[in-house]
Scaffold this motif. Structure first.
Motif, PDB file in Angstrom:
ATOM      1  N   ARG A   1       0.820  -1.216   0.000  1.00 44.16           N
ATOM      2  CA  ARG A   1       0.000   0.000   0.000  1.00 44.16           C
ATOM      3  C   ARG A   1       0.852   1.263   0.000  1.00 44.16           C
ATOM      4  O   ARG A   1       0.474   2.263  -0.595  1.00 44.16           O
ATOM      5  CB  ARG A   1      -0.968   0.001   1.169  1.00 44.16           C
ATOM      6  CG  ARG A   1      -0.292   0.043   2.507  1.00 44.16           C
ATOM      7  CD  ARG A   1      -1.293  -0.019   3.618  1.00 44.16           C
ATOM      8  NE  ARG A   1      -0.575  -0.005   4.889  1.00 44.16           N
ATOM      9  CZ  ARG A   1      -1.130  -0.215   6.029  1.00 44.16           C
ATOM     10  NH1 ARG A   1      -2.418  -0.446   6.102  1.00 44.16           N
ATOM     11  NH2 ARG A   1      -0.420  -0.187   7.121  1.00 44.16           N
TER      12      ARG A   1
ATOM     13  N   ALA B   1      -6.411  12.133   1.897  1.00 48.33           N
ATOM     14  CA  ALA B   1      -6.337  10.893   2.667  1.00 48.33           C
ATOM     15  C   ALA B   1      -7.393   9.897   2.204  1.00 48.33           C
ATOM     16  O   ALA B   1      -7.132   8.692   2.136  1.00 48.33           O
ATOM     17  CB  ALA B   1      -6.501  11.193   4.155  1.00 48.33           C
ATOM     18  N   CYS B   2      -8.577  10.384   1.855  1.00 53.53           N
ATOM     19  CA  CYS B   2      -9.625   9.509   1.336  1.00 53.53           C
ATOM     20  C   CYS B   2      -9.250   8.951  -0.035  1.00 53.53           C
ATOM     21  O   CYS B   2      -9.544   7.790  -0.331  1.00 53.53           O
ATOM     22  CB  CYS B   2     -10.949  10.260   1.266  1.00 53.53           C
ATOM     23  SG  CYS B   2     -11.683  10.588   2.872  1.00 53.53           S
TER      24      CYS B   2
ATOM     25  N   CYS C   1     -11.165   0.637   9.205  1.00 55.17           N
ATOM     26  CA  CYS C   1     -10.942   0.497   7.759  1.00 55.17           C
ATOM     27  C   CYS C   1      -9.509   0.163   7.507  1.00 55.17           C
ATOM     28  O   CYS C   1      -8.857   0.229   6.644  1.00 55.17           O
ATOM     29  CB  CYS C   1     -11.352   1.752   7.037  1.00 55.17           C
ATOM     30  SG  CYS C   1     -13.094   2.081   7.236  1.00 55.17           S
TER      31      CYS C   1
ATOM     32  N   ILE D   1     -14.101   8.132   7.550  1.00 58.97           N
ATOM     33  CA  ILE D   1     -12.714   8.620   7.590  1.00 58.97           C
ATOM     34  C   ILE D   1     -12.679  10.136   7.421  1.00 58.97           C
ATOM     35  O   ILE D   1     -11.978  10.836   8.156  1.00 58.97           O
ATOM     36  CB  ILE D   1     -11.870   7.932   6.496  1.00 58.97           C
ATOM     37  CG1 ILE D   1     -11.692   6.447   6.824  1.00 58.97           C
ATOM     38  CG2 ILE D   1     -10.522   8.597   6.340  1.00 58.97           C
ATOM     39  CD1 ILE D   1     -11.124   5.638   5.697  1.00 58.97           C
TER      40      ILE D   1
ATOM     41  N   ARG E   1      -6.216   8.370  -1.045  1.00 57.54           N
ATOM     42  CA  ARG E   1      -5.207   7.339  -0.783  1.00 57.54           C
ATOM     43  C   ARG E   1      -5.868   6.068  -0.251  1.00 57.54           C
ATOM     44  O   ARG E   1      -5.495   4.953  -0.629  1.00 57.54           O
ATOM     45  CB  ARG E   1      -4.171   7.855   0.212  1.00 57.54           C
ATOM     46  CG  ARG E   1      -3.101   6.827   0.497  1.00 57.54           C
ATOM     47  CD  ARG E   1      -2.026   7.354   1.392  1.00 57.54           C
ATOM     48  NE  ARG E   1      -1.075   6.293   1.693  1.00 57.54           N
ATOM     49  CZ  ARG E   1       0.095   6.482   2.249  1.00 57.54           C
ATOM     50  NH1 ARG E   1       0.475   7.697   2.562  1.00 57.54           N
ATOM     51  NH2 ARG E   1       0.893   5.472   2.483  1.00 57.54           N
ATOM     52  N   LYS E   2      -6.860   6.213   0.609  1.00 57.00           N
ATOM     53  CA  LYS E   2      -7.565   5.049   1.152  1.00 57.00           C
ATOM     54  C   LYS E   2      -8.332   4.324   0.039  1.00 57.00           C
ATOM     55  O   LYS E   2      -8.380   3.096   0.017  1.00 57.00           O
ATOM     56  CB  LYS E   2      -8.517   5.488   2.255  1.00 57.00           C
ATOM     57  CG  LYS E   2      -9.176   4.345   2.985  1.00 57.00           C
ATOM     58  CD  LYS E   2      -8.188   3.417   3.634  1.00 57.00           C
ATOM     59  CE  LYS E   2      -7.866   3.888   5.016  1.00 57.00           C
ATOM     60  NZ  LYS E   2      -7.132   2.865   5.793  1.00 57.00           N
TER      61      LYS E   2
ATOM     62  N   THR F   1      -5.899   2.271  -1.700  1.00 57.21           N
ATOM     63  CA  THR F   1      -5.566   1.118  -0.859  1.00 57.21           C
ATOM     64  C   THR F   1      -6.647   0.049  -0.962  1.00 57.21           C
ATOM     65  O   THR F   1      -6.346  -1.148  -1.016  1.00 57.21           O
ATOM     66  CB  THR F   1      -5.381   1.559   0.599  1.00 57.21           C
ATOM     67  OG1 THR F   1      -4.382   2.560   0.649  1.00 57.21           O
ATOM     68  CG2 THR F   1      -4.974   0.405   1.493  1.00 57.21           C
ATOM     69  N   PHE F   2      -7.919   0.481  -0.969  1.00 61.26           N
ATOM     70  CA  PHE F   2      -9.022  -0.476  -1.142  1.00 61.26           C
ATOM     71  C   PHE F   2      -8.886  -1.220  -2.468  1.00 61.26           C
ATOM     72  O   PHE F   2      -9.004  -2.442  -2.516  1.00 61.26           O
ATOM     73  CB  PHE F   2     -10.372   0.243  -1.121  1.00 61.26           C
ATOM     74  CG  PHE F   2     -10.782   0.792   0.215  1.00 61.26           C
ATOM     75  CD1 PHE F   2     -10.249   0.336   1.404  1.00 61.26           C
ATOM     76  CD2 PHE F   2     -11.734   1.788   0.274  1.00 61.26           C
ATOM     77  CE1 PHE F   2     -10.632   0.854   2.621  1.00 61.26           C
ATOM     78  CE2 PHE F   2     -12.138   2.312   1.488  1.00 61.26           C
ATOM     79  CZ  PHE F   2     -11.595   1.846   2.659  1.00 61.26           C
TER      80      PHE F   2
ATOM     81  N   LEU G   1     -15.454   5.717   3.673  1.00 59.52           N
ATOM     82  CA  LEU G   1     -14.767   6.975   3.391  1.00 59.52           C
ATOM     83  C   LEU G   1     -15.456   8.163   4.063  1.00 59.52           C
ATOM     84  O   LEU G   1     -14.788   9.114   4.469  1.00 59.52           O
ATOM     85  CB  LEU G   1     -14.665   7.212   1.885  1.00 59.52           C
ATOM     86  CG  LEU G   1     -13.696   6.309   1.136  1.00 59.52           C
ATOM     87  CD1 LEU G   1     -13.702   6.642  -0.348  1.00 59.52           C
ATOM     88  CD2 LEU G   1     -12.304   6.404   1.691  1.00 59.52           C
TER      89      LEU G   1
ATOM     90  N   SER H   1     -16.522  10.345  -0.450  1.00 57.68           N
ATOM     91  CA  SER H   1     -16.285  10.673   0.956  1.00 57.68           C
ATOM     92  C   SER H   1     -17.389  11.534   1.561  1.00 57.68           C
ATOM     93  O   SER H   1     -17.383  11.781   2.762  1.00 57.68           O
ATOM     94  CB  SER H   1     -14.941  11.383   1.110  1.00 57.68           C
ATOM     95  OG  SER H   1     -14.958  12.606   0.414  1.00 57.68           O
TER      96      SER H   1
END
Length: 106
Positions: free
Chosen positions: A9, A80-81, A106, A63, A83-84, A87-88, A60, A53
């Protein structure tokens, strides 16, 4: 991104340009900024994270609201969302399974 699902990640975030880099020197602590990577992928993830988000992705949304409550500004929380979200996608392709949202942790 053909590397999606094959890297960690942190590596995939750096490749997309969503990894924060520091500007520290000695006792000076600068701001963290995202840089480098693939700008088209970064823009696409940022654009996808915007509605996700706020309304469409409960993980999201959780987050984003947590980061805003902790004092992050809108762009930092949205990055940041994004990037998440990356990652998902990386985890789904690495595991070759459907995405199952987990609202806590998460």
């Amino acid at each position: 991104m053909p590397e999606l699902g094959h890297l960690t990640r942190t590596e995939i975030a750096s490749l997309a340009g969503l990894a924060p880099f520091d500007r520290d020197s000695g006792q000076y602590r600068g701001q963290r900024r995202i840089a480098g990577g693939r700008p088209r992928v970064r823009r696409a993830l940022y654009a996808a994270a915007l509605p996700a988000s706020f309304r469409w992705n409960p993980a999201l949304v959780d987050i984003y609201t947590r980061l805003r409550a902790n004092g992050k500004n809108h762009k930092q929380a949205l990055t940041a969302c994004a990037r998440k979200l990356l990652t998902f996608a990386n985890a789904v392709l690495a595991r070759q399974t459907n995405w199952q949202p987990q609202l806590n942790g998460c």
